[in-house]
Design a protein around this motif. Structure first.
Motif, PDB file in Angstrom:
ATOM      1  N   LYS A 189       0.809  -1.172   0.083  1.00 24.63           N
ATOM      2  CA  LYS A 189      -0.127  -0.060   0.036  1.00 24.63           C
ATOM      3  C   LYS A 189       0.896   1.230  -0.036  1.00 24.63           C
ATOM      4  N   GLU A 192       2.350   1.808  -3.403  1.00 26.54           N
ATOM      5  CA  GLU A 192       1.302   2.278  -4.252  1.00 26.54           C
ATOM      6  C   GLU A 192       1.162   3.729  -4.205  1.00 26.54           C
ATOM      7  N   GLU A 193       0.832   4.156  -2.846  1.00 25.59           N
ATOM      8  CA  GLU A 193       0.877   5.653  -2.673  1.00 25.59           C
ATOM      9  C   GLU A 193       2.137   6.504  -2.977  1.00 25.59           C
ATOM     10  N   GLU A 194       3.510   5.732  -2.978  1.00 25.41           N
ATOM     11  CA  GLU A 194       4.387   6.639  -3.259  1.00 25.41           C
ATOM     12  C   GLU A 194       4.303   6.586  -4.809  1.00 25.41           C
ATOM     13  N   ALA A 195       4.022   5.590  -5.565  1.00 25.99           N
ATOM     14  CA  ALA A 195       4.169   5.560  -6.912  1.00 25.99           C
ATOM     15  C   ALA A 195       3.132   6.546  -7.337  1.00 25.99           C
ATOM     16  N   LYS A 196       1.889   6.593  -6.668  1.00 29.51           N
ATOM     17  CA  LYS A 196       0.693   7.609  -7.133  1.00 29.51           C
ATOM     18  C   LYS A 196       1.134   8.920  -6.856  1.00 29.51           C
ATOM     19  N   LYS A 197       1.761   9.355  -5.767  1.00 28.59           N
ATOM     20  CA  LYS A 197       2.240  10.684  -5.520  1.00 28.59           C
ATOM     21  C   LYS A 197       3.401  11.167  -6.439  1.00 28.59           C
ATOM     22  N   ALA A 199       3.732   9.994  -9.415  1.00 33.36           N
ATOM     23  CA  ALA A 199       3.061  10.217 -10.759  1.00 33.36           C
ATOM     24  C   ALA A 199       2.333  11.679 -10.811  1.00 33.36           C
ATOM     25  N   GLU A 200       1.508  12.061  -9.929  1.00 30.67           N
ATOM     26  CA  GLU A 200       0.951  13.279  -9.753  1.00 30.67           C
ATOM     27  C   GLU A 200       2.005  14.428  -9.711  1.00 30.67           C
TER      28      GLU A 200
END
Length: 214
Positions: A189, A192-197, A199-200
């Motif tokens: 998790k 996933e959050e770090e990858a999403k951040k 990407a943003e």
């Protein structure tokens, strides 16, 4: 292809613990942990069911001298393991050599190396060491002995006497698996959050650069 052996003939064996093993990982299908007085009846049942003995091996563990017996058939797949432990201060185990003659020299070897006495062995002479030998070559000192529980491969409890240490071990391993799964889920998790951040942030940066270029 040979069928797997039917072990139901051992359902009445007086085992303190009955464990299903993973044969692909251990080479064993069924493991019975027995008290010493339950050994001979179990071995007689195994003999009557057409199994032969592969080996007898002893380990010097914290609980005592643990003898392990392995049996199988020629015409079916599947291997049985029996385990019997004699305390260090009472190193006596019933001999099974009068049921399986091939066990005689295995027992004598263990007598030589550990000082375990297999009561009723028809030929209890030394096998490898001289008759006057006093050493026990494979005996461990107390600090070097591990609990047999630390050496147990993965298993599934079929039946165990209430309060048996195997039950505690199974519960401990289950808790460890659940904790490992929880940590893995948390790490997944977080990743996933770090990858999403990331990407943003990259998208915002590209948008900003595009605005400056325009």
């Amino acid at each position: 292809m040979a069928e797997r052996s039917d072990f139901s003939f051992l359902d009445e064996a007086e085992a303190t613990c009955r464990l299903a093993m993973d044969p692909a990982a251990t080479g064993i299908d069924l493991c019975l942990i027995l008290e010493r007085d339950a050994l001979l009846p179990a071995v007689e049942s195994i003999d009557a069911a057409g199994f032969f003995i592969e080996d007898v091996a002893v380990l010097d563990v914290a609980e005592g001298y643990q003898a392990r017996y392995h049996f199988r058939r020629f015409d079916t797949k599947g291997r049985i393991e029996l385990r019997v432990t004699a305390p260090h201060d009472d190193p006596h185990i019933p001999s099974i050599a009068n049921i399986f003659q091939g066990a005689e020299w295995h027992e004598r070897e263990s007598m030589d190396f550990y000082g375990v006495t297999f009561d009723g062995n028809p030929n209890p002479a030394r096998l490898l060491l001289p008759e006057d030998a006093t050493i026990k070559p494979l005996e461990k000192d107390e600090k070097s002995r591990k609990s047999y529980l630390d050496l147990m491969p993965e298993f599934t409890i079929v039946e165990c006497a209430e309060g048996h240490p195997i039950e505690e071990l199974a519960a401990k391993r289950q808790a460890e698996r659940e904790e490992a799964e929880r940590k893995a889920a948390e790490e997944a998790k977080k990743a996933e959050e770090e990858a999403k951040k990331a990407a943003e942030e990259e998208a915002a940066k590209q948008s900003e650069e595009a605005g400056e270029a325009g």
